[in-house]
Scaffold this motif. Structure first.
Motif, PDB file in Angstrom:
ATOM      1  N   LYS A 115       0.862  -1.465   0.063  1.00 41.67           N
ATOM      2  CA  LYS A 115       0.127  -0.198  -0.087  1.00 41.67           C
ATOM      3  C   LYS A 115       0.940   1.173  -0.131  1.00 41.67           C
ATOM      4  O   LYS A 115       2.035   1.496   0.399  1.00 41.67           O
ATOM      5  CB  LYS A 115      -0.866  -0.267   1.281  1.00 41.67           C
ATOM      6  N   GLN A 116       0.184   2.326  -0.490  1.00 41.78           N
ATOM      7  CA  GLN A 116       0.956   3.634  -0.630  1.00 41.78           C
ATOM      8  C   GLN A 116       0.327   4.779   0.049  1.00 41.78           C
ATOM      9  O   GLN A 116      -0.936   4.568   0.291  1.00 41.78           O
ATOM     10  CB  GLN A 116       1.220   3.921  -1.894  1.00 41.78           C
ATOM     11  N   GLY A 117       0.879   5.788   0.216  1.00 38.15           N
ATOM     12  CA  GLY A 117       0.187   6.873   0.793  1.00 38.15           C
ATOM     13  C   GLY A 117       0.592   6.778   2.384  1.00 38.15           C
ATOM     14  O   GLY A 117       0.805   5.909   2.820  1.00 38.15           O
ATOM     15  N   LEU A 162     -13.337   3.912   6.808  1.00 41.96           N
ATOM     16  CA  LEU A 162     -12.275   3.077   6.498  1.00 41.96           C
ATOM     17  C   LEU A 162     -11.897   3.414   4.874  1.00 41.96           C
ATOM     18  O   LEU A 162     -12.939   3.705   4.229  1.00 41.96           O
ATOM     19  CB  LEU A 162     -12.668   1.542   6.653  1.00 41.96           C
ATOM     20  N   SER A 163     -10.622   3.435   4.604  1.00 44.02           N
ATOM     21  CA  SER A 163     -10.281   3.842   3.345  1.00 44.02           C
ATOM     22  C   SER A 163      -9.194   3.017   2.987  1.00 44.02           C
ATOM     23  O   SER A 163      -8.512   2.282   3.840  1.00 44.02           O
ATOM     24  CB  SER A 163      -9.853   5.277   3.350  1.00 44.02           C
ATOM     25  N   PRO A 164      -8.917   3.101   1.666  1.00 44.32           N
ATOM     26  CA  PRO A 164      -7.385   2.364   1.276  1.00 44.32           C
ATOM     27  C   PRO A 164      -6.129   2.699   2.059  1.00 44.32           C
ATOM     28  O   PRO A 164      -5.266   2.051   2.059  1.00 44.32           O
ATOM     29  CB  PRO A 164      -7.356   2.669  -0.363  1.00 44.32           C
ATOM     30  N   ASN A 165      -6.304   3.936   2.797  1.00 43.22           N
ATOM     31  CA  ASN A 165      -5.151   4.199   3.533  1.00 43.22           C
ATOM     32  C   ASN A 165      -5.181   3.858   4.911  1.00 43.22           C
ATOM     33  O   ASN A 165      -4.314   3.982   5.620  1.00 43.22           O
ATOM     34  CB  ASN A 165      -4.967   5.857   3.722  1.00 43.22           C
ATOM     35  N   THR A 166      -6.296   3.137   5.359  1.00 39.68           N
ATOM     36  CA  THR A 166      -6.287   2.570   6.593  1.00 39.68           C
ATOM     37  C   THR A 166      -5.535   1.398   6.904  1.00 39.68           C
ATOM     38  O   THR A 166      -5.517   0.566   6.266  1.00 39.68           O
ATOM     39  CB  THR A 166      -7.758   2.248   6.993  1.00 39.68           C
ATOM     40  N   ALA A 167      -4.412   1.708   8.006  1.00 37.30           N
ATOM     41  CA  ALA A 167      -3.373   0.689   8.250  1.00 37.30           C
ATOM     42  C   ALA A 167      -3.792   0.132   9.415  1.00 37.30           C
ATOM     43  O   ALA A 167      -3.432  -1.018   9.867  1.00 37.30           O
ATOM     44  CB  ALA A 167      -2.001   1.422   8.377  1.00 37.30           C
ATOM     45  N   LEU A 168      -4.875   0.657  10.343  1.00 36.26           N
ATOM     46  CA  LEU A 168      -5.218   0.024  11.446  1.00 36.26           C
ATOM     47  C   LEU A 168      -6.530   0.776  12.007  1.00 36.26           C
ATOM     48  O   LEU A 168      -6.653   1.790  11.854  1.00 36.26           O
ATOM     49  CB  LEU A 168      -4.053   0.302  12.530  1.00 36.26           C
ATOM     50  N   VAL A 169      -7.363  -0.177  12.646  1.00 38.21           N
ATOM     51  CA  VAL A 169      -8.532   0.164  13.399  1.00 38.21           C
ATOM     52  C   VAL A 169      -7.980  -0.131  14.866  1.00 38.21           C
ATOM     53  O   VAL A 169      -7.724  -1.133  15.388  1.00 38.21           O
ATOM     54  CB  VAL A 169      -9.630  -0.548  12.987  1.00 38.21           C
ATOM     55  N   ALA A 170      -8.329   1.020  15.815  1.00 35.03           N
ATOM     56  CA  ALA A 170      -7.868   0.789  17.205  1.00 35.03           C
ATOM     57  C   ALA A 170      -9.167   1.140  17.989  1.00 35.03           C
ATOM     58  O   ALA A 170      -9.983   2.175  17.753  1.00 35.03           O
ATOM     59  CB  ALA A 170      -6.957   2.006  17.670  1.00 35.03           C
TER      60      ALA A 170
END
Ligand SMILES: *Cc1c(COP(=O)(O)O)cnc(C)c1O
Length: 454
Positions: A115-117, A162-170
């Motif tokens: 993933k990027q961004g 949530l989006s393509p840039n979401t790396a984590l949900v806390a």
């Protein structure tokens, strides 16, 4: 100076330096200190600390005891968190460090998956500031989502963020401010479907909620029994009642955990492999945490959880008769209260004169949450609950000279007076609310820099 005399002088200074510190064992604090009311728990920790203090976690091949303690603590923890044999853990100095490592793992996972961004963390507004700090340190962005009126994450609103840039949900179990457990079992499986990791911040609840459940209280699922939970932080130095400097971050499996390790063989010096943030760390903290947790054991933790719940119920009942109400449906380690008739600033200042330290939390009008007081309940509070209620009865009648309208009339002035100590720091949450956030952050940095000027 002969050494005996020198030693005596130092001890005298140690005793004289902190006349204003609150006695941590008196049960008059409702934050910072998690106290069982029993001294043996700490004594065994001090003994272990002394035995291992000089040893260094930096090279666990030289001090394999570090590996032993960490493995044993992880085994205990993953059992209580209903994780399987694949769950691994890293011992850290505290909840903030555990969260930093969990966020680092998510960030590395994000980039590894191509993933990027700028990677983002999506979390409800109640997420602990340590999460924002981790995002700040690690070059990520924290996107906060709305709450329901009970203080829990709004599931739909979180999922739609949530989006393509979401790396984590806390998420939290429980959160600090309102003591409630987020709807983790409604969120984590949905997030997993999108290939995004979920961290559960159980720094506060991790060593008490599992024992509430074992004692028969009904609780929402929040641990590794929930599909999609990839990491979890839990503080031993809170409801684990071990010496300060003890937390654990658990990862779903070792493959994911590797993302949190820093290794570097490029230096002409030593081969560098750090599982935690710091390099040199005393094995003492680890030994102390293992010793106290083993001393207490599952039965002990169940017993302490029971005492905590009883202290909560006694205080709720007593304060209820004085007109206080529970603001949120917190689990019983936390109590959040408000009062529709009295001035809470006046009340907490009067309570402070009687030695009680209470914490004001700002109102959140968009969720119908009024200005409130936050109490973290420990077993020790069972011993002081009646005195607390008795003092509260007096405190609501007395006049401290200060009130909410007085502060509202000139918040900037009260803020300035913080520097000189003329303003009591306990009203800070109220003050901050009248000042734009950026400005308030800068003012705070200015004030604390003054305080620490030698
Ligand atoms: C205390 C706490 C933390 C941070 O822990 P420290 O040990 O103070 O670094 C994180 N999350 C929650 C919910 C907490 O209560």
């Amino acid at each position: 100076m002969d050494s005996q005399f020198k030693k005596q002088k130092i001890i005298e200074t140690l005793k004289a330096v902190s006349p204003k510190d609150i006695d941590p064992n008196a049960g008059k604090l409702f934050a910072y200190i998690y106290n069982t009311g029993e001294s043996e728990v700490k004594e065994i920790g001090y003994e272990a600390y002394k035995m291992f203090q000089e040893k260094n976690c930096l090279d666990f091949t030289v001090f394999p005891s570090a590996i032993f303690f960490e493995k044993e603590l992880t085994k205990m923890a993953r059992g209580w968190m209903r994780g399987g044999d694949s769950v691994v853990g890293t011992f850290t100095a505290g909840g903030t460090e555990s969260i930093l490592l969990a966020v680092l793992a998510a960030r590395e996972n994000y980039f590894k998956s191509g993933k990027q961004g700028q990677p983002e963390i999506v979390a409800p507004e109640t997420i602990h500031p340590a999460m924002a700090k981790a995002a700040f340190y690690l070059g990520m962005k924290l996107v906060k989502t709305p709450l329901r009126s009970d203080g829990k994450a709004d599931v739909e609103k979180l999922l739609s963020t949530l989006s393509p840039n979401t790396a984590l949900v806390a998420l939290s179990a429980s959160n600090w401010a309102y003591g409630v457990v987020d709807p983790i079992s409604e969120i984590a499986p949905q997030v997993k479907k999108q290939g995004i990791p979920v961290h559960v911040d159980s720094c506060l609840g991790g060593m008490v909620l599992p024992f509430f459940r074992l004692n028969g209280q009904s609780l929402p699922d929040f641990d590794f029994s929930v599909d999609g939970v990839t990491s979890l932080s839990m503080d031993f130095h809170k409801y684990g009642f071990t010496l300060k400097g003890a937390s654990l971050v658990l990862f779903q499996n070792s493959e994911y955990a590797k993302n949190s390790i820093y290794a570097d063989v490029s230096s002409p010096g030593y081969v560098f492999v750090n599982r935690a943030i710091l390099s040199t760390r005393s094995v003492g903290h680890l030994a102390a945490a293992w010793a106290s947790a083993t001393w207490i054991g599952e039965e002990g933790y169940k017993n302490f959880a029971d005492q905590t719940a009883k202290a909560h119920d006694t205080i709720v009942e007593g304060l209820g008769k004085l007109g206080f109400q529970k603001t949120t449906p917190s689990e019983k380690h936390i109590l959040v209260i408000h009062h529709n008739q009295i001035d809470l600033v006046n009340y907490i200042l009067n309570m402070k004169k009687k030695g009680w330290i209470l914490h004001l939390q700002k109102a959140y009008p968009q969720y119908n949450i009024p200005l409130n007081i936050h109490l973290t309940i420990s077993p020790v509070h069972i011993q002081v609950a009646n005195q607390f209620i008795e003092d509260s009865k007096q405190a609501i009648e007395e006049d401290s000279g200060l009130s909410i309208p007085k502060i509202q009339s000139n918040p900037q002035e009260f803020m300035q007076k913080l520097t000189t100590g003329e303003t009591d720091s306990s009203i800070l949450p109220l003050l901050i609310d009248f000042i734009p956030q950026d400005q308030a952050n800068e003012m705070l940095k200015q004030v604390v820099t003054q305080w620490f000027m030698p």
